[in-house]
Design an enzyme around this catalytic site. Structure first.
Site, PDB file in Angstrom:
ATOM      1  N   ARG A 166       8.794  14.882  52.662  1.00  0.00           N
ATOM      2  CA  ARG A 166       7.656  13.965  52.764  1.00  0.00           C
ATOM      3  C   ARG A 166       8.057  12.618  52.171  1.00  0.00           C
ATOM      4  O   ARG A 166       8.328  12.494  50.981  1.00  0.00           O
ATOM      5  CB  ARG A 166       6.422  14.507  52.048  1.00  0.00           C
ATOM      6  CG  ARG A 166       5.250  13.510  52.099  1.00  0.00           C
ATOM      7  CD  ARG A 166       3.896  14.113  51.833  1.00  0.00           C
ATOM      8  NE  ARG A 166       3.680  14.501  50.467  1.00  0.00           N
ATOM      9  CZ  ARG A 166       2.484  14.848  49.957  1.00  0.00           C
ATOM     10  NH1 ARG A 166       1.414  14.838  50.738  1.00  0.00           N
ATOM     11  NH2 ARG A 166       2.356  15.213  48.691  1.00  0.00           N
ATOM     12  N   ASP A 225      -1.947  16.135  41.336  1.00  0.00           N
ATOM     13  CA  ASP A 225      -1.042  15.078  41.764  1.00  0.00           C
ATOM     14  C   ASP A 225      -1.849  13.805  41.978  1.00  0.00           C
ATOM     15  O   ASP A 225      -3.003  13.700  41.562  1.00  0.00           O
ATOM     16  CB  ASP A 225      -0.232  15.485  42.998  1.00  0.00           C
ATOM     17  CG  ASP A 225      -1.096  15.644  44.256  1.00  0.00           C
ATOM     18  OD1 ASP A 225      -2.310  15.318  44.213  1.00  0.00           O
ATOM     19  OD2 ASP A 225      -0.555  16.083  45.283  1.00  0.00           O
TER      20      ASP A 225
END
Length: 554
Positions: free
Chosen positions: A180, A461
């Site tokens: 990613r 996160d």
């Protein structure tokens, strides 16, 4: 004119000196760094930047133009100019690529060496190696992450830490690797071209692709990516152009690259068909990025009091706007023959409290059961211990490699469904303090270079920190009352912020960064200034610009 060669491949005629003119590296350069940042790789990055950065910046400006319209009270709707794409049943995405037919359990996490080994040793089908939300983009994290993946692909990633050895399993095929890259909005300030920082997206993609694409194909998979934070099909078109150039540049067949798009912004939810259409032969489906999606709903409609949401714990996947988003994503993906991936289970096992752990694992099981029954083809976990739970649920309810045959023709989602903010719940002081704790805890870790922070047995996160600060901003902006009868205003928010920061600081080791985190967080919870992204707001604090290294001297 010089012909560049990399591992014997013909790259093409390139005037190296000309291309590398005004390309500089401002991060530390070591022998290990040069393994990734070869002269050939840097030429490729420079080509990507000069070809696509102008378009990237124009698309980011387009986001702000759209925001100005939403700030006036306008709402989103499906695009009339692309109606013909949505209504055409004839076009499809490509068949799943090698290693991506069955993706029922994907583990996600940062690219530090220990995580890479543990993730690849997990009982999962794929590993999403994350340069984005679970990584703080220090130069060392980004470069070492690239080195770790380079070594992992070649099965040279084993290492020893103290007395403990970390080795890749040899008793089975390892999970398929998906990288990613950072979103279009982020820059990599340690690498400049013509005096401008390169896009973080292009840097992450370019290094991973250039160094590993052919090796991955040789080993039976390919260069696969997760694409985050997009807000329109035009941003997907840009990725498709990048993919085509990259494959042509090294002489690779077009369509070898595959990209799974995270639908984690509310504007993108109105353009799912169009996003798949733009990627076409490079598409490997869409993913429900649940926390970022909630963040985007609040962010884009933050000026609109009709979009005020209750405590984060009340905004579950079953509330109307989230349920509509999931159903539309699955229907859209399966209509086009590509995967519809589910969301994250962020729980961490609670080793010292069996009752609490059983309750947490039951919630994981229920969430995964909801996903597989809805028609998802796979799901995410943040911790290896959750893989078995998720796998049991999917194996029991999805005996086939995927559910592309589940068409969901019963689903009919309108714009009103996607914007239905009928969410039962209250705004409480406990909810305010929880948001403050999560925001401060994540930001403090990020400022120390850690992008994935365990808080209250959940792996938090950037997405969850963004939900926290956006809710606080929204509540102050609209002066909402709490369930206890207290008006949420600037003074109240800042008072609670300082209380929470002092409490967290008192419990943390010396040298912590809670007061610095509070300084930045305090600018974001008053209903006044609002940064597009916390990561952009904090980025300069973790840049470590060193003496300029001209790329021509690599």
């Amino acid at each position: 004119m010089t012909t560049l060669r990399d591992q014997g491949r013909h790259i093409g005629p390139v005037n190296v000196e000309q291309v590398l003119k005004d390309v500089n590296i401002l991060g530390s350069v070591t022998d290990q760094t040069r393994k990734i940042l070869s002269k050939e790789a840097v030429v490729f990055l420079a080509v990507l930047h000069r070809t696509f950065n102008g378009t990237r910046k124009a698309l980011l400006q387009r986001r702000q133009i759209r925001q100005a319209e939403l700030d006036k009270g306008n709402l989103l709707d499906f695009l009339p100019e692309t109606q013909h794409i949505r209504e055409n049943d004839a076009w499809k995405g490509p068949p799943p690529a090698p290693g991506l037919v069955d993706r029922r359990i994907e583990i996600t996490g940062p690219t530090d060496r220990k995580m890479v080994v543990n993730a690849l040793n997990s009982d999962v089908w794929t590993y999403m190696a994350d340069f984005e939300d679970s990584s703080a983009p220090t130069w060392e994290n980004m470069i070492n992450g690239q080195l770790n993946l380079y070594d992992a692909i070649r099965k040279q990633v084993d290492f020893k830490q103290g007395e403990k050895e970390y080795k890749l399993r040899t008793d089975r095929v390892l999970p398929t690797l998906i990288a990613r890259a950072r979103g279009w909005h982020l820059e990599e300030k340690h690498f400049t071209v013509d005096g401008e920082p390169i896009s973080g997206s292009l840097f992450d993609f370019g290094l991973y692709f250039f160094n590993n694409a052919e090796e991955l194909v040789k080993r039976g998979t390919g260069p696969y990516f997760y694409l985050p934070k997009m807000e329109s099909h035009l941003e997907a078109r840009l990725w498709n152009d990048v993919f085509n150039l990259a494959q042509d540049y090294i002489g690779m067949r077009r369509g070898t690259i595959r990209g799974t798009v995270l639908i984690e912004t509310i504007p993108a939810a109105f353009e799912m068909d169009e996003i798949i259409y733009e990627l076409r032969d490079h598409s490997s489906g869409l993913n429900c990025g649940r926390w970022d999606y909630i963040f985007s709903v609040i962010k884009r409609f933050r000026q609109n009091s009709a979009f005020v949401l209750p405590d984060r714990s009340s905004v579950t996947m079953t509330v109307p706007f989230m349920d509509a988003y999931v159903k539309l994503l699955i229907k859209t993906c399966h209509r086009r023959g590509v995967h519809a991936m589910g969301g994250m289970a962020a729980q961490i096992p609670i080793k010292d409290d069996k009752e609490a752990n059983d309750k947490a694992m039951d919630s994981v099981r229920a969430d995964k059961l909801r996903e597989v029954r809805a028609g998802h083809d796979g799901t995410w976990v943040a911790h290896p211990a959750l893989a078995g739970i998720a796998a049991d649920v999917f194996n029991t309810n999805m005996p086939t490699p995927n559910q592309l045959h589940v068409r969901r023709e019963d689903v009919h989602i309108t714009a009103n469904d996607l914007l239905n903010m009928n969410v039962p719940g209250k705004i409480t002081e406990e909810g305010i303090r929880k948001n403050l704790n999560i925001g401060l805890g994540y930001m403090e870790g990020w400022l120390r270079g850690v992008g994935c922070v365990p808080i209250n047995y959940l792996m938090e996160d950037a997405a969850t920190a963004e939900v926290s600060r956006s809710q606080l901003w929204q509540w102050v902006k609209h002066g909402v009352p709490t369930a206890e009868g207290k008006k949420v205003d600037k003074a109240y928010a800042l008072k609670l912020l300082q209380e929470q920061a002092s409490e967290l600081e008192g419990k943390a080791p010396k040298g912590n960064k809670y007061q610095l985190a509070a300084k930045y967080f305090g600018t974001q919870v008053t209903g006044e200034d609002y940064a597009e992204f916390l990561t952009s707001l904090l980025y300069n604090e973790i840049t470590n610009v060193s003496e300029k290294t001209p790329a021509a001297k690599l």
